[in-house]
Write a protein that holds these residues in place. Structure first.
Motif, mmCIF file in Angstrom:
data_model
loop_
_atom_site.group_PDB
_atom_site.id
_atom_site.type_symbol
_atom_site.label_atom_id
_atom_site.label_comp_id
_atom_site.label_asym_id
_atom_site.label_seq_id
_atom_site.Cartn_x
_atom_site.Cartn_y
_atom_site.Cartn_z
ATOM 1 N N UNK A 34 0.850 -1.406 -0.010
ATOM 2 C CA UNK A 34 -0.162 -0.119 -0.019
ATOM 3 C C UNK A 34 0.815 1.240 -0.145
ATOM 4 N N UNK A 35 1.916 1.280 -0.296
ATOM 5 C CA UNK A 35 2.871 2.310 -0.078
ATOM 6 C C UNK A 35 2.946 3.283 -1.490
ATOM 7 N N UNK A 36 2.466 4.245 -1.396
ATOM 8 C CA UNK A 36 2.562 5.277 -2.490
ATOM 9 C C UNK A 36 1.188 5.334 -3.181
ATOM 10 N N UNK A 37 0.177 4.474 -2.631
ATOM 11 C CA UNK A 37 -1.093 4.424 -3.462
ATOM 12 C C UNK A 37 -1.781 5.712 -2.942
ATOM 13 N N UNK A 38 -1.814 6.120 -1.806
ATOM 14 C CA UNK A 38 -2.656 7.386 -1.434
ATOM 15 C C UNK A 38 -1.747 8.736 -1.900
ATOM 16 N N UNK A 39 -0.628 8.369 -2.386
ATOM 17 C CA UNK A 39 0.285 9.594 -2.604
ATOM 18 C C UNK A 39 -0.056 10.239 -4.044
ATOM 19 N N UNK A 40 -0.551 9.501 -4.897
ATOM 20 C CA UNK A 40 -0.887 9.755 -6.321
ATOM 21 C C UNK A 40 -2.206 10.582 -6.110
ATOM 22 N N UNK A 41 -2.079 11.756 -7.022
ATOM 23 C CA UNK A 41 -3.271 12.883 -7.111
ATOM 24 C C UNK A 41 -3.981 12.545 -8.281
ATOM 25 N N UNK A 42 -5.238 12.863 -8.310
ATOM 26 C CA UNK A 42 -6.106 12.816 -9.368
ATOM 27 C C UNK A 42 -5.712 13.909 -10.350
ATOM 28 N N UNK A 43 -6.038 13.815 -11.752
ATOM 29 C CA UNK A 43 -5.711 14.940 -12.723
ATOM 30 C C UNK A 43 -6.309 16.053 -12.104
ATOM 31 N N UNK A 44 -5.699 17.296 -12.486
ATOM 32 C CA UNK A 44 -6.349 18.390 -11.956
ATOM 33 C C UNK A 44 -6.106 19.043 -10.379
ATOM 34 N N UNK A 45 -6.011 18.144 -9.519
ATOM 35 C CA UNK A 45 -5.930 18.422 -8.184
ATOM 36 C C UNK A 45 -4.802 19.164 -8.117
ATOM 37 N N UNK A 46 -4.953 20.222 -7.236
ATOM 38 C CA UNK A 46 -3.812 21.072 -6.980
ATOM 39 C C UNK A 46 -2.771 20.574 -5.802
ATOM 40 N N UNK A 47 -1.631 20.886 -6.030
ATOM 41 C CA UNK A 47 -0.263 20.209 -5.147
ATOM 42 C C UNK A 47 -0.580 21.189 -3.773
ATOM 43 N N UNK A 48 -0.575 20.254 -2.641
ATOM 44 C CA UNK A 48 -0.540 20.957 -1.344
ATOM 45 C C UNK A 48 0.583 21.494 -1.095
ATOM 46 N N UNK A 49 0.427 22.868 -0.497
ATOM 47 C CA UNK A 49 1.833 23.586 -0.441
ATOM 48 C C UNK A 49 1.847 24.057 1.116
ATOM 49 N N UNK A 50 2.292 23.212 1.963
ATOM 50 C CA UNK A 50 2.140 23.616 3.162
ATOM 51 C C UNK A 50 2.452 24.770 4.039
ATOM 52 N N UNK A 51 3.595 25.199 3.226
ATOM 53 C CA UNK A 51 4.410 26.471 3.634
ATOM 54 C C UNK A 51 3.907 27.808 3.074
ATOM 55 N N UNK A 52 2.888 27.734 2.310
ATOM 56 C CA UNK A 52 2.400 28.746 1.200
ATOM 57 C C UNK A 52 1.938 29.928 2.405
ATOM 58 N N UNK A 53 1.560 29.670 3.475
ATOM 59 C CA UNK A 53 0.939 30.631 4.319
ATOM 60 C C UNK A 53 2.329 31.848 4.882
#
Length: 176
Positions: free
Chosen positions: A145-164
């Motif tokens: 199960x490693x990496x399965x949840x890491x894949x994003x659906x097409x068009x999903x914006x990347x999470x940027x935790x330090x954008x704030x």
């Protein structure tokens, strides 16, 4: 042919002086420090020979062989790890003697006349473990199960935790 269980204690000085052999099996359950890491039952096959080299140094040499199961540090799944450890120990009574051993030997400091076989075997196996156990093949991790949840659906914006933090930069410039 059934291998014999090994004695609890040995005298490495006598084993070396008599060019003796220590062969047999030891249950992994008898190795408590390794048992905290290992998930599998099994045995360690032990084949050690004692001797005295041309410089008069007593030594033990041979092989330890087993298979253990660790937790992969990448996927947290089971990792079967075969271990074959070559042992070449110079038997010494003091740290000063250990420093004078030829480089090919790892020192085995024997304060008493005897050593616990389980302690000797466990020390060598622990030293042979990888510092970060993980599957060599990434596909083994993906099967867990490693990496399965890491894949994003097409068009999903990347999470940027330090954008704030970028929004705080203009405030910092105004205050200086």
């Amino acid at each position: 042919m059934q291998a014999l269980s090994v004695p609890t204690r040995i005298n490495p000085w006598r084993l070396a002086a008599e060019s003796g052999r220590l062969e047999g099996r030891l249950a992994l359950a008898a190795l408590p420090r390794l048992a905290t890491l290992n998930r599998a039952d099994g045995e360690v096959m032990i084949a050690l020979t004692g001797g005295v080299d041309e410089h008069g140094a007593s030594f033990l040499e041979g092989l330890l062989s087993t298979e253990i199961e660790l937790e992969c540090q990448r996927c947290l799944g089971p990792l079967r790890l075969p271990l074959t450890v070559e042992v070449l120990l110079g038997v010494v009574r003091s740290e000063a003697q250990a420093e004078r051993l030829p480089e090919r030997y790892d020192p085995l400091l024997v304060a008493d006349a005897e050593v616990m076989v389980a302690d000797l075997v466990e020390d060598e196996l622990l030293l042979a473990l990888p510092p970060i156990p993980r599957h060599v093949d990434l596909r083994d991790c993906q099967a867990n199960g490693y990496g399965a949840s890491d894949e994003l659906a097409p068009g999903t914006p990347l999470r940027q935790p330090f954008a704030v933090l970028a929004s705080l930069l203009p405030d910092l410039k105004r205050s200086t």
